[in-house]
Design a protein around this motif. Structure first.
Motif, PDB file in Angstrom:
ATOM      1  N   ASN A 111      56.255  46.061  52.921  1.00 31.13           N
ATOM      2  CA  ASN A 111      56.162  47.301  53.491  1.00 31.13           C
ATOM      3  C   ASN A 111      55.283  46.654  54.068  1.00 31.13           C
ATOM      4  N   THR A 112      54.202  47.692  54.568  1.00 32.16           N
ATOM      5  CA  THR A 112      52.359  47.521  55.524  1.00 32.16           C
ATOM      6  C   THR A 112      51.817  47.760  53.826  1.00 32.16           C
ATOM      7  N   GLN A 113      52.030  48.615  53.116  1.00 34.01           N
ATOM      8  CA  GLN A 113      51.310  48.517  52.060  1.00 34.01           C
ATOM      9  C   GLN A 113      51.106  47.953  51.418  1.00 34.01           C
ATOM     10  N   ILE A 114      52.260  46.954  51.189  1.00 33.68           N
ATOM     11  CA  ILE A 114      52.025  45.455  50.105  1.00 33.68           C
ATOM     12  C   ILE A 114      51.039  45.047  51.154  1.00 33.68           C
ATOM     13  N   LEU A 115      51.198  44.506  52.161  1.00 31.41           N
ATOM     14  CA  LEU A 115      50.391  43.525  53.201  1.00 31.41           C
ATOM     15  C   LEU A 115      49.218  44.192  53.204  1.00 31.41           C
ATOM     16  N   SER A 116      48.541  45.214  53.141  1.00 32.59           N
ATOM     17  CA  SER A 116      47.304  45.537  52.991  1.00 32.59           C
ATOM     18  C   SER A 116      46.717  45.628  51.648  1.00 32.59           C
ATOM     19  N   GLU A 117      47.526  45.752  50.307  1.00 31.81           N
ATOM     20  CA  GLU A 117      47.130  45.541  49.317  1.00 31.81           C
ATOM     21  C   GLU A 117      46.710  43.851  48.684  1.00 31.81           C
ATOM     22  N   VAL A 118      47.183  42.909  49.796  1.00 29.48           N
ATOM     23  CA  VAL A 118      47.175  41.515  49.758  1.00 29.48           C
ATOM     24  C   VAL A 118      45.954  41.588  50.313  1.00 29.48           C
ATOM     25  N   SER A 119      46.085  42.183  51.762  1.00 30.90           N
ATOM     26  CA  SER A 119      44.512  41.891  51.656  1.00 30.90           C
ATOM     27  C   SER A 119      43.509  42.159  51.427  1.00 30.90           C
ATOM     28  N   GLN A 120      43.331  43.608  50.965  1.00 34.39           N
ATOM     29  CA  GLN A 120      42.193  43.995  49.863  1.00 34.39           C
ATOM     30  C   GLN A 120      41.993  42.790  48.689  1.00 34.39           C
ATOM     31  N   CYS A 121      43.019  42.420  48.930  1.00 37.03           N
ATOM     32  CA  CYS A 121      42.381  41.372  47.246  1.00 37.03           C
ATOM     33  C   CYS A 121      41.922  40.004  47.934  1.00 37.03           C
ATOM     34  N   ALA A 122      42.281  40.086  48.949  1.00 35.75           N
ATOM     35  CA  ALA A 122      41.503  38.366  49.770  1.00 35.75           C
ATOM     36  C   ALA A 122      40.106  38.786  50.065  1.00 35.75           C
ATOM     37  N   GLU A 123      39.812  40.806  50.448  1.00 35.92           N
ATOM     38  CA  GLU A 123      38.391  40.724  50.701  1.00 35.92           C
ATOM     39  C   GLU A 123      37.641  40.616  49.156  1.00 35.92           C
ATOM     40  N   SER A 124      38.504  40.960  47.853  1.00 36.82           N
ATOM     41  CA  SER A 124      38.388  41.912  46.338  1.00 36.82           C
ATOM     42  C   SER A 124      37.264  40.270  45.982  1.00 36.82           C
ATOM     43  N   ILE A 125      37.716  38.798  46.571  1.00 38.44           N
ATOM     44  CA  ILE A 125      37.761  38.411  46.122  1.00 38.44           C
ATOM     45  C   ILE A 125      36.480  37.037  46.756  1.00 38.44           C
ATOM     46  N   ASN A 126      35.213  37.982  47.890  1.00 35.96           N
ATOM     47  CA  ASN A 126      34.709  37.392  48.530  1.00 35.96           C
ATOM     48  C   ASN A 126      35.371  36.699  49.852  1.00 35.96           C
ATOM     49  N   GLY A 127      36.464  37.169  50.340  1.00 36.81           N
ATOM     50  CA  GLY A 127      37.066  36.731  51.356  1.00 36.81           C
ATOM     51  C   GLY A 127      36.394  37.214  52.612  1.00 36.81           C
ATOM     52  N   VAL A 128      35.772  36.484  53.478  1.00 39.54           N
ATOM     53  CA  VAL A 128      35.009  37.073  54.503  1.00 39.54           C
ATOM     54  C   VAL A 128      36.143  36.836  55.892  1.00 39.54           C
ATOM     55  N   LYS A 129      36.248  37.732  55.722  1.00 41.14           N
ATOM     56  CA  LYS A 129      37.389  38.140  57.454  1.00 41.14           C
ATOM     57  C   LYS A 129      36.951  37.326  59.052  1.00 41.14           C
ATOM     58  N   GLU A 130      37.978  35.789  59.080  1.00 45.58           N
ATOM     59  CA  GLU A 130      37.355  35.680  60.157  1.00 45.58           C
ATOM     60  C   GLU A 130      38.137  35.669  61.933  1.00 45.58           C
ATOM     61  N   GLY A 180      47.994  37.430  61.217  1.00 43.64           N
ATOM     62  CA  GLY A 180      47.675  38.522  60.437  1.00 43.64           C
ATOM     63  C   GLY A 180      45.846  37.583  60.552  1.00 43.64           C
ATOM     64  N   ASN A 181      44.972  38.134  59.164  1.00 43.94           N
ATOM     65  CA  ASN A 181      43.754  38.161  59.350  1.00 43.94           C
ATOM     66  C   ASN A 181      43.480  36.352  58.499  1.00 43.94           C
ATOM     67  N   GLN A 182      42.576  36.087  58.939  1.00 47.11           N
ATOM     68  CA  GLN A 182      41.617  35.038  58.454  1.00 47.11           C
ATOM     69  C   GLN A 182      40.683  35.754  57.502  1.00 47.11           C
ATOM     70  N   TYR A 183      40.610  34.521  56.333  1.00 46.85           N
ATOM     71  CA  TYR A 183      39.579  35.256  55.070  1.00 46.85           C
ATOM     72  C   TYR A 183      38.984  33.563  54.507  1.00 46.85           C
ATOM     73  N   GLN A 184      37.462  33.915  55.338  1.00 51.48           N
ATOM     74  CA  GLN A 184      37.337  32.388  54.640  1.00 51.48           C
ATOM     75  C   GLN A 184      36.590  32.747  53.242  1.00 51.48           C
ATOM     76  N   LEU A 185      37.325  31.801  52.433  1.00 46.88           N
ATOM     77  CA  LEU A 185      36.778  31.889  51.135  1.00 46.88           C
ATOM     78  C   LEU A 185      35.973  30.488  50.566  1.00 46.88           C
ATOM     79  N   GLY A 186      34.466  29.888  50.626  1.00 43.22           N
ATOM     80  CA  GLY A 186      33.769  28.465  50.762  1.00 43.22           C
ATOM     81  C   GLY A 186      34.780  27.825  50.655  1.00 43.22           C
ATOM     82  N   ASP A 187      35.455  26.957  50.464  1.00 44.37           N
ATOM     83  CA  ASP A 187      36.386  25.507  51.446  1.00 44.37           C
ATOM     84  C   ASP A 187      37.187  25.893  51.684  1.00 44.37           C
ATOM     85  N   PHE A 188      38.426  26.873  50.812  1.00 47.00           N
ATOM     86  CA  PHE A 188      39.627  27.194  51.481  1.00 47.00           C
ATOM     87  C   PHE A 188      38.708  28.668  52.445  1.00 47.00           C
TER      88      PHE A 188
END
Lengths: 222, 217
Positions: free
Chosen positions: A18-37, A113-121
């Motif tokens: 469901n969209t709740q899970i997707l939103s949690e996964v996206s938040q997780c990417a941001e929580s490990i310093n992923g920069v939305k791109e 969806g969204n793309q996140y940059q985390l250093g080389d990843f």
């Protein structure tokens, strides 16, 4: 080109995405310093043979898919998973397929969806939805490591990053997890050097797994 | 879409034709070596039977593959009046394993050809391509090294130009007027409308060979 793993979300038995899970996964990417791109999108179409007699439908492949990737919009990839075959074409091949009237689209899905940059990843997290619908069918994630293009050589660092990701995500106690299943690229005639054809094969592969998962879930419910 | 006309010429006059084309186009010829596989859909596949051409350019250092679909030509009284065929075509470059894909999808090899010759590409009211080639058949499957001419002593000449539904009348005019320059050597007509070799070919060829194509047309 940089290698990437493409993973899909496997819901725990008895649960759905469901969209709740997707939103949690996206938040997780941001929580490990992923920069939305910005956004990213892939589309995948299942084709079926147009036959004059229905009885002969099984003579033709049922796992024939066409894939269009945002990173290569002028290209189109055709995959028959059962025959371990991937063909790279120009996007105009879709016109040829339409004009020859031998195959038609059975169902078309988009992954976006969204793309996140985390250093080389780079992480791309998105939902799987049928075209012209908002009805979510799954969650996918692309995990790309920019410095390496060898599948073998990147394996360790990708595995380590995936473990870190799983650990970060586990804190959210979501009803499921991401699954990584490697296709055997050599069977498709692809080498260790990563190409966009590898990406197409991975998409065809996760799609097959998502279908298998949902079918087995349905069988359990019935 | 493309505009197309075809004609034939005796191999002994091909050199003269090349001199004439060189003079007309002002560009150098390119060598042509094309392996063409004609595929047809299996009898029960598709609402109508379909045909695809898988074309391999053997002239490239690494052979390149293209799939081509030739659709219907434009119709109506206006189209019949035209001396050039205007038809729908769609093309896509494909990776070298495309033949395996089409076999898997239910297409069968109908026949294969090897075209050997030369081509001129130039701009003259339209982006025109002229190909002059001998058409060969393979005695063994895909054996392009052992190909033999289908019509010994005769070569195929094809003039094509890309067009769109907006500009095809201009492209037809450009192709027609270009073909007039070739008229002493060969007659070009819509594919399938065979007009044979022209009686003036020998004299025209002799004239071209003697003055090296410097005659102003």
């Amino acid at each position: 080109m940089p290698i990437k793993w493409i993973l899909h979300w496997q819901p725990n038995p008895g649960t759905t995405v469901n969209t709740q899970i997707l939103s949690e996964v996206s938040q997780c990417a941001e929580s490990i310093n992923g920069v939305k791109e910005g956004r990213w999108k892939t589309t995948l179409s299942f084709y079926k043979a147009m036959v004059r007699e229905q009885a002969t439908a099984n003579d033709f492949p049922r796992d024939f898919v066409g894939i269009s990737l945002a990173e290569q919009p002028s290209k189109y990839f055709l995959v028959i998973r059962g025959q371990r075959l991937v063909v790279e074409a120009e996007s105009s091949i879709q016109i040829i397929m339409e004009k020859s009237q031998s195959y038609k689209t059975r169902v078309a899905l988009s992954f976006e969806g969204n793309q996140y940059q985390l250093g080389d990843f780079q992480l791309r997290v998105g939902k799987v939805v049928p075209m012209n619908s908002e009805n979510m069918r799954g969650i996918v994630m692309e995990m790309e490591y920019l410095p390496i293009s060898s599948w073998e050589k990147s394996h360790q660092i990708m595995g380590e990053f995936f473990d870190l990701w799983q650990e970060a995500l586990s804190k959210r106690s979501l009803p499921g997890h991401f699954v990584h299943n490697e296709p055997n690229f050599a069977e498709y005639g692809l080498s260790d050097e990563y190409t966009v054809q590898h990406t197409a094969v991975q998409y065809a592969n996760i799609m097959a797994q998502m279908i298998a998962t949902s079918q087995s879930a349905q069988a359990t419910r019935n | 879409m493309e505009c197309v006309v075809q004609g034939i010429i005796e191999t002994k006059h091909v050199e003269a034709l090349e001199i004439l084309l060189q003079g007309l186009c002002g560009v150098h010829r390119e060598s042509l070596r094309i392996h063409e596989l004609c595929l047809k859909s299996a009898p029960n596949l598709g609402l109508v039977s379909s045909e695809l051409r898988l074309i391999c350019d053997l002239e490239q250092p690494e052979p390149t593959w293209t799939v081509r679909h030739i659709g219907g030509s434009i119709r109506g009284a206006g189209a019949e009046q035209l001396s050039v065929l205007v038809r729908n075509v769609a093309e896509s470059k494909v990776s070298k394993n495309a033949l395996r894909l089409f076999y898997a999808l239910g297409y069968k090899l109908d026949h294969e050809l090897l075209r050997v010759g030369f081509a001129f590409h130039f701009q003259r009211g339209a982006q025109i391509t002229v190909t002059v080639s001998s058409v060969n058949k393979m005695l063994k499957l895909h054996a392009t090294d052992e190909a033999v001419p289908v019509t010994p002593g005769i070569q195929l000449v094809e003039v094509t130009a890309p067009a769109s539904s907006e500009n095809y009348t201009e492209v037809v005019a450009a192709v027609s007027s270009f073909c007039e320059y070739l008229a002493p050597l060969l007659h070009l007509s819509k594919p399938g409308v065979s007009t044979g070799v022209v009686p003036t070919a020998a004299a025209a060829a002799a004239s071209l060979m003697s003055d090296g194509g410097s005659t102003t047309l």
